[in-house]
Design a protein around this motif. Structure first.
Motif, PDB file in Angstrom:
ATOM      1  N   THR A  24       2.618   5.798  -2.690  1.00  0.00           N
ATOM      2  CA  THR A  24       3.454   6.920  -2.973  1.00  0.00           C
ATOM      3  C   THR A  24       3.992   7.045  -4.255  1.00  0.00           C
ATOM      4  N   LEU A  25       3.904   5.883  -5.225  1.00  0.00           N
ATOM      5  CA  LEU A  25       4.045   6.194  -6.831  1.00  0.00           C
ATOM      6  C   LEU A  25       3.079   7.097  -7.829  1.00  0.00           C
ATOM      7  N   LEU A  26       1.539   6.431  -6.509  1.00  0.00           N
ATOM      8  CA  LEU A  26      -0.079   7.215  -7.546  1.00  0.00           C
ATOM      9  C   LEU A  26       0.546   8.616  -7.420  1.00  0.00           C
ATOM     10  N   SER A  27       0.825   8.796  -5.610  1.00  0.00           N
ATOM     11  CA  SER A  27       1.140  10.602  -5.279  1.00  0.00           C
ATOM     12  C   SER A  27       1.581  11.799  -5.770  1.00  0.00           C
ATOM     13  N   LEU A  28       2.712  10.569  -6.932  1.00  0.00           N
ATOM     14  CA  LEU A  28       3.847  11.504  -7.420  1.00  0.00           C
ATOM     15  C   LEU A  28       3.470  11.274  -8.946  1.00  0.00           C
ATOM     16  N   PHE A  29       3.370  10.479  -9.817  1.00  0.00           N
ATOM     17  CA  PHE A  29       3.076  10.697 -10.968  1.00  0.00           C
ATOM     18  C   PHE A  29       2.108  10.663 -11.333  1.00  0.00           C
ATOM     19  N   PHE A  30       0.838  10.186 -10.022  1.00  0.00           N
ATOM     20  CA  PHE A  30      -0.580   9.788 -11.249  1.00  0.00           C
ATOM     21  C   PHE A  30      -1.681  10.273 -10.412  1.00  0.00           C
ATOM     22  N   SER A  58       1.188  -0.931   0.234  1.00  0.00           N
ATOM     23  CA  SER A  58       0.072   0.126   0.021  1.00  0.00           C
ATOM     24  C   SER A  58       0.744   1.102   0.026  1.00  0.00           C
ATOM     25  N   LEU A  59       2.085   1.261   1.001  1.00  0.00           N
ATOM     26  CA  LEU A  59       2.661   2.329   0.672  1.00  0.00           C
ATOM     27  C   LEU A  59       3.711   2.415   0.297  1.00  0.00           C
ATOM     28  N   THR A  60       3.787   1.860  -0.867  1.00  0.00           N
ATOM     29  CA  THR A  60       4.719   1.936  -3.194  1.00  0.00           C
ATOM     30  C   THR A  60       3.665   1.990  -3.435  1.00  0.00           C
ATOM     31  N   ARG A  61       2.570   1.839  -3.548  1.00  0.00           N
ATOM     32  CA  ARG A  61       1.867   1.884  -4.442  1.00  0.00           C
ATOM     33  C   ARG A  61       1.723   2.924  -4.703  1.00  0.00           C
ATOM     34  N   GLY A  94      -4.275   9.662  -7.003  1.00  0.00           N
ATOM     35  CA  GLY A  94      -3.249   9.888  -6.295  1.00  0.00           C
ATOM     36  C   GLY A  94      -3.298  11.116  -5.467  1.00  0.00           C
ATOM     37  N   ASP A  95      -4.724  11.714  -6.074  1.00  0.00           N
ATOM     38  CA  ASP A  95      -5.444  12.840  -4.539  1.00  0.00           C
ATOM     39  C   ASP A  95      -5.881  12.443  -4.066  1.00  0.00           C
ATOM     40  N   ARG A  96      -6.440  11.022  -3.769  1.00  0.00           N
ATOM     41  CA  ARG A  96      -7.449  10.184  -2.906  1.00  0.00           C
ATOM     42  C   ARG A  96      -6.373  10.787  -0.951  1.00  0.00           C
ATOM     43  N   PRO A  97      -7.757  11.094  -0.102  1.00  0.00           N
ATOM     44  CA  PRO A  97      -6.852  11.076   1.503  1.00  0.00           C
ATOM     45  C   PRO A  97      -6.863   9.614   1.753  1.00  0.00           C
ATOM     46  N   GLU A  98      -6.817   9.058   1.329  1.00  0.00           N
ATOM     47  CA  GLU A  98      -5.517   7.165   1.600  1.00  0.00           C
ATOM     48  C   GLU A  98      -4.760   6.707   1.211  1.00  0.00           C
ATOM     49  N   THR A  99      -4.558   7.635  -0.311  1.00  0.00           N
ATOM     50  CA  THR A  99      -3.341   7.703  -0.735  1.00  0.00           C
ATOM     51  C   THR A  99      -2.318   8.551  -0.554  1.00  0.00           C
ATOM     52  N   ARG A 100      -2.289  10.065  -0.454  1.00  0.00           N
ATOM     53  CA  ARG A 100      -2.023  11.063   0.388  1.00  0.00           C
ATOM     54  C   ARG A 100      -1.231  10.667   2.343  1.00  0.00           C
ATOM     55  N   LYS A 101      -1.907  10.016   2.371  1.00  0.00           N
ATOM     56  CA  LYS A 101      -1.965   9.411   3.754  1.00  0.00           C
ATOM     57  C   LYS A 101      -0.905   8.268   3.933  1.00  0.00           C
ATOM     58  N   MET A 147       4.631   6.946   3.983  1.00  0.00           N
ATOM     59  CA  MET A 147       6.267   6.595   3.473  1.00  0.00           C
ATOM     60  C   MET A 147       7.388   7.451   3.453  1.00  0.00           C
ATOM     61  N   GLY A 148       7.264   8.892   3.587  1.00  0.00           N
ATOM     62  CA  GLY A 148       7.645  10.062   3.393  1.00  0.00           C
ATOM     63  C   GLY A 148       8.477   9.824   4.591  1.00  0.00           C
ATOM     64  N   LEU A 149       7.166   9.612   5.837  1.00  0.00           N
ATOM     65  CA  LEU A 149       8.006   9.715   7.322  1.00  0.00           C
ATOM     66  C   LEU A 149       8.913   8.150   7.587  1.00  0.00           C
ATOM     67  N   LEU A 150       8.899   6.998   6.892  1.00  0.00           N
ATOM     68  CA  LEU A 150      10.357   6.368   7.161  1.00  0.00           C
ATOM     69  C   LEU A 150      11.304   6.448   6.694  1.00  0.00           C
ATOM     70  N   ILE A 151      11.154   7.346   5.184  1.00  0.00           N
ATOM     71  CA  ILE A 151      12.887   7.546   4.614  1.00  0.00           C
ATOM     72  C   ILE A 151      13.094   8.766   5.835  1.00  0.00           C
ATOM     73  N   ALA A 152      12.628   9.829   6.139  1.00  0.00           N
ATOM     74  CA  ALA A 152      12.957  10.476   7.227  1.00  0.00           C
ATOM     75  C   ALA A 152      13.432   9.246   8.197  1.00  0.00           C
ATOM     76  N   GLY A 153      13.264   9.093   8.764  1.00  0.00           N
ATOM     77  CA  GLY A 153      13.647   8.238   9.893  1.00  0.00           C
ATOM     78  C   GLY A 153      14.982   7.178   9.692  1.00  0.00           C
ATOM     79  N   THR A 154      14.428   6.681   7.825  1.00  0.00           N
ATOM     80  CA  THR A 154      15.989   5.861   8.093  1.00  0.00           C
ATOM     81  C   THR A 154      17.346   6.325   7.927  1.00  0.00           C
ATOM     82  N   ILE A 155      17.122   7.721   7.101  1.00  0.00           N
ATOM     83  CA  ILE A 155      18.767   8.184   6.801  1.00  0.00           C
ATOM     84  C   ILE A 155      19.052   8.461   8.146  1.00  0.00           C
ATOM     85  N   PRO A 156      19.513   9.373   9.463  1.00  0.00           N
ATOM     86  CA  PRO A 156      19.946   8.207  10.761  1.00  0.00           C
ATOM     87  C   PRO A 156      21.140   7.322  10.687  1.00  0.00           C
TER      88      PRO A 156
END
Length: 285
Positions: free
Chosen positions: A75-81, A70-73, A86-93, A98-107
């Motif tokens: 995220t791709l919908l939100s970015l490119f489709f 769900s997160l990968t699908r 891609g603009d549905r509330p659940e999709t944006r959520k 996924m953005g939270l996971l990327i931010a948390g993975t960086i350190p």
């Protein structure tokens, strides 16, 4: 390393990697207690242990496959489709998650890359592992008293900056004795998450770190000509997978059942006791 030793390491790693008790700390202390110090000093030991982590990562991916799908699908919908849902509330959520996971993975990713050689030195020190197991236990217990009472926030409400802070907590687990899942859960609890959400975020955060470590370390088994070690790593990875999947299932049920209780405290007391036992063992031997 014998086959029996490999299986014991695998069971230990698969069971303790996701529990808040530090698989690295246990992996260092097992050779100490069992008299296998020559095994842990072998240059192929760390790549072998990372191969076991790949079994853990596969267990996490299988257990949370619906989340990752769900997160990968979305995220791709939100970015490119955006025009195709891609603009549905659940999709944006999910895209935000996924953005939270990327931010948390960086350190942890950055510090792991920069401190790899120092980690190798720490990994071979039972004294360091024993000491930080005690620190881990103290932190787990303390966090239950410091967390916000009656607060059980959701990941959807977690600010991006706080996700980065939780990821910074995860990077502390580069030190043997500090649990990745435990210290990350502490970061989640102190930033307003409940036990179940903190555990879920911890497990999702750990997956890319474990996979990344495997990509870097496992090829060294081939470069070092470790033909004999390779089949042990494959067998150990399979055992680690089964143990890790079972542990994940039990832990998620546990943290869901004890959402409002001091769920981390028993693990903290266990780590403190093991730290004391290991310290006495080192002093007598």
């Amino acid at each position: 390393m014998t086959f029996r030793q490999a299986i014991l390491f695998s069971l230990l790693q698969g069971t303790t990697e996701l529990a808040p008790v530090s698989s690295l700390g246990h992996g260092v202390l097992l050779p100490l207690f069992a008299g296998w110090t020559g095994v842990s000093r072998n240059t192929q030991f760390l790549p072998f242990m990372v191969a076991l982590h790949l079994g853990t990562a596969l267990a996490l991916l299988l257990f949370f496959w619906k989340d990752w799908w769900s997160l990968t699908r979305d995220t791709l919908l939100s970015l490119f489709f955006s025009s195709r849902g891609g603009d549905r509330p659940e999709t944006r959520k999910n895209a935000r998650m996924m953005g939270l996971l990327i931010a948390g993975t960086i350190p942890a990713a950055v510090l792991g890359f920069l401190l790899e050689k120092k980690i190798r030195i720490l990994f071979s020190s039972p004294a360091v592992a024993a000491a930080f197991l005690g620190v881990n236990g103290f932190v787990l217990i303390l966090a239950e008293y410091l967390k916000k009472k009656g607060v059980s926030g959701s990941l959807g409400q977690l600010p991006m900056s706080r996700a980065f802070i939780v990821g910074a907590f995860q990077s502390m687990a580069l030190i043997p004795g500090l649990s990745r899942s435990g210290i990350t859960m502490v970061g989640g609890l102190l930033n307003g998450l409940g036990h179940e959400e903190a555990a879920r975020f911890s497990f999702l955060l750990s997956t890319p770190i474990i996979v990344g470590a495997g990509i870097l370390e496992v090829p060294k088994l081939f470069r070092q000509g470790a033909g004999g070690m390779l089949h042990l790593a494959v067998a150990g990875g399979a055992v680690s997978f089964v143990a890790a999947y079972s542990t994940t299932f039990l832990l998620m049920r546990y943290f869901r059942s004890f959402e409002t209780e001091r769920a981390l405290a028993p693990f903290g007391w266990y780590c403190l006791c093991l730290s004391v036992v290991a310290g006495i063992w080192l002093a007598l031997h």
